[in-house]
Scaffold this motif. Structure first.
Motif, mmCIF file in Angstrom:
data_model
loop_
_atom_site.group_PDB
_atom_site.id
_atom_site.type_symbol
_atom_site.label_atom_id
_atom_site.label_comp_id
_atom_site.label_asym_id
_atom_site.label_seq_id
_atom_site.Cartn_x
_atom_site.Cartn_y
_atom_site.Cartn_z
ATOM 1 N N ALA B 364 0.834 -1.209 0.000
ATOM 2 C CA ALA B 364 0.000 0.000 0.000
ATOM 3 C C ALA B 364 0.871 1.262 0.000
ATOM 4 C CB ALA B 364 -0.920 -0.016 1.218
ATOM 5 N N TYR B 365 2.025 1.190 0.668
ATOM 6 C CA TYR B 365 2.971 2.321 0.663
ATOM 7 C C TYR B 365 3.462 2.563 -0.773
ATOM 8 C CZ TYR B 365 6.170 5.333 3.429
ATOM 9 O OH TYR B 365 6.822 6.396 4.032
ATOM 10 N N LEU B 366 3.761 1.458 -1.469
ATOM 11 C CA LEU B 366 4.208 1.568 -2.872
ATOM 12 C C LEU B 366 3.110 2.163 -3.741
ATOM 13 C CD1 LEU B 366 6.033 -1.854 -3.314
ATOM 14 C CD2 LEU B 366 7.099 0.402 -3.330
ATOM 15 N N LYS B 367 1.879 1.756 -3.481
ATOM 16 C CA LYS B 367 0.741 2.280 -4.236
ATOM 17 C C LYS B 367 0.615 3.782 -4.006
ATOM 18 C CE LYS B 367 -3.891 3.316 -4.247
ATOM 19 N NZ LYS B 367 -4.487 4.409 -3.462
ATOM 20 N N ASP B 368 0.797 4.229 -2.757
ATOM 21 C CA ASP B 368 0.730 5.666 -2.456
ATOM 22 C C ASP B 368 1.823 6.433 -3.187
ATOM 23 O OD1 ASP B 368 -1.312 5.065 -0.744
ATOM 24 O OD2 ASP B 368 -0.185 5.435 1.101
ATOM 25 N N LEU B 369 3.003 5.819 -3.310
ATOM 26 C CA LEU B 369 4.137 6.533 -3.911
ATOM 27 C C LEU B 369 4.106 6.501 -5.433
ATOM 28 C CD1 LEU B 369 7.028 5.296 -1.579
ATOM 29 C CD2 LEU B 369 6.229 7.658 -1.807
ATOM 30 N N PHE B 370 3.768 5.324 -5.991
ATOM 31 C CA PHE B 370 3.946 5.126 -7.429
ATOM 32 C C PHE B 370 2.646 4.894 -8.197
ATOM 33 C CE2 PHE B 370 7.842 3.511 -5.327
ATOM 34 C CZ PHE B 370 8.751 4.431 -5.822
#
Lengths: 51, 464
Positions: B364-370
């Motif tokens: 989910a952190y990756l989704k927020d960033l990328f």
């Protein structure tokens, strides 16, 4: 850090036509072995307080 | 069009998104078996008449292959869709067990390395990332909850596999008594257990592959409406690895996993050593085994609870908790852990829940960033941090403990240098997390970004 609601695709939540029985069966399929594993681990963990 | 293609598994109108988490769980509960591999160790050592180190390599190879295959095949998984990926993972995982079984039956250790380690390890990597991107697309409103449910299954898989394997070995070898700590199963029983597990896991994973669907409109990535990250970010995997954000998050995951392994690696002897006075420990071997069980539960629950919480408090704040609070708890464990078993167990359980949470929250952190454009492929590349931590964590802990003696014969003070080193590791991760900023638009895929903007505008017009 989160995306704004306006740019986020709407969650696909409404108007489900999938039979609830199918959803329940799918969850049972994964839930039963998981419950077995959890129970066995709880029994093992109880040794911490009784052993 | 093959029934395995992404276009063939687009959900029809009204397909319930609540069928996707059990599909993902069917895969993760199966591949989570890898964390219960230690249940075979004694029997494998006896069967091959070799060292514990030689058998330990089987697990190490599989984890390294997990990281490598997730990194190398992440883009293929993203483009092929979850059904093809889950089927491939099921076959690799199943064939890995079958080849491993043949190795045990024929006394050829290299076949076990090749089967369970290499082929099975590839199944682990593909299986681990296969449902992640699909879950985020089905649950754009709660990505932490969705990935938390699936990745919780990876922790839960070990809870199932350990008693199940013992039962199977007991079934195939009546002389094998699982409750006897020195018990070893015969080679024949081991081979049959591997074969049975391979068939059962393959079937179970295939059910997941049959159930999984991609959301309507996601049959073709080039025309799908993607969920952008902060500031509208839509970044391809090849570009993501050129950003400092990716590598800072890599450091965050690496530090969180390394610190968790610091406790997990030595959990049973550690609790006995912490409460040792005059050569005897007040914690029995059975109670130490119970402590390992408590940590397994904390690991699994943390994956779901903390990842779900991250949807409410934000990803960066959640990692501030994992690393910042984790750092303080580690410090308390080092300094005051020997004051009482309740304090020791409580501190260790929360630390391990953060370890599990770190795995579950990172997609989910990756989704927020990328954004969701290639989030599965980016996640695959990030998992190299796990493989690296899997090597570094035990090296650090064992390296420090080896200087003072052998775990199982130490006292609390002997662990302090190793635990304080982990405090330093967590501090590095804490700073790396604070340095993460939204990805600037120079890294966006501008074609995908503008096409996506048009699709979002069209949808908003249509719903007005």
């Amino acid at each position: 850090m989160s995306t704004t609601d306006s740019t986020r695709p709407a969650p696909i939540t409404s108007g489900s036509t999938t039979p609830p029985v199918l959803v329940a069966l799918a969850w049972l399929l994964v839930g039963v072995p998981l419950a077995y594993g959890l129970w066995q681990t709880l029994v093992r963990a109880s040794a911490l307080f009784t052993g | 069009m093959s029934p395995l293609d992404k276009q063939a598994i687009v959900a029809g109108p009204g397909y319930s998104r609540w069928l996707i988490p059990p599909a993902a769980l069917a895969v993760h509960l199966s591949i989570g078996q890898v964390y219960a591999f230690s249940v075979f160790k004694n029997s494998l050592v006896a069967s091959f008449d070799t060292s514990l180190t030689a058998i330990g390599w089987v697990f190490s190879i599989s984890i390294v292959m997990l990281g490598l295959s997730a990194a190398v095949l992440g883009t293929w998984v993203e483009r092929s869709g979850p059904r093809k990926a889950m089927l491939t993972a099921a076959l690799c995982w199943g064939v890995g067990f079958v080849v491993g079984s043949a190795g045990i039956a024929s006394g050829q250790l290299w076949l076990l390395y090749l089967g369970y380690g290499v082929i099975g390890g590839i199944g682990l990597g593909i299986g681990y990332i296969s449902p992640v991107s699909t879950l985020i697309k089905w649950f754009p409103d709660r990505p932490g909850l969705a990935t938390g449910m699936a990745i919780m299954g990876f922790g839960g898989g070990a809870l199932i596999a350990s008693p199940l394997s013992n039962r199977l070995m007991g079934l195939y070898d009546p002389d094998f008594v699982p409750t006897d700590s020195g018990a070893v199963a015969s080679a024949s029983a081991l081979a049959q257990t591997f074969l049975t597990l391979g068939l059962v896991y393959t079937a179970f994973m295939l059910v997941g592959a049959a159930l999984v669907r991609v959301p309507p409109g996601h049959g073709d990535d080039s025309t799908a409406e993607h969920s952008p990250g902060t500031n509208g970010a839509l970044v391809r995997a090849s570009q993501a690895i050129r950003t400092p954000q990716f590598w800072l998050l890599w450091v965050v995951l690496f530090c969180n996993v390394t610190a968790g392994i610091g406790i997990l690696e030595q959990a049973a002897p550690m609790i006995q050593d912490f409460f040792r006075e005059g050569g005897d420990s007040s914690v029995s071997a059975a109670a130490a085994g119970g402590f390992v069980g408590v940590l397994s539960l904390a690991n699994m629950i943390g994956r779901f609870v903390w990842s779900s919480l991250s949807d409410r408090i934000g990803r960066r704040t959640t990692y501030v908790m994992y690393l910042g609070v984790g750092l303080v708890l580690y410090l308390l464990l080092a300094l005051f852990g020997s004051s009482s078993t309740v304090v020791f167990v409580a501190l260790a359980a929360v630390i391990i829940s953060y370890y599990g949470g770190g795995f579950a929250t990172v997609p989910a952190y990756l989704k927020d960033l990328f954004g969701t454009l290639e989030v599965g492929a980016i996640h695959g590349r990030l998992l190299t941090a796990w493989a690296a931590a899997g090597v570094a964590g035990p090296l650090i802990v064992n390296g420090i403990l080896d200087r003072v003696g052998e775990p199982g014969n130490l006292v609390a003070a002997d662990y302090r240098p190793a635990l304080l080193t982990m405090v330093g590791v967590l501090a590095v991760g804490f700073v790396a997390n604070l340095l993460i900023r939204p990805v600037p638009d120079e890294h966006f895929d501008h074609d995908a970004h503008s096409a996506n903007e048009d699709r979002i505008s069209a949808r908003q017009e249509a719903t007005r």
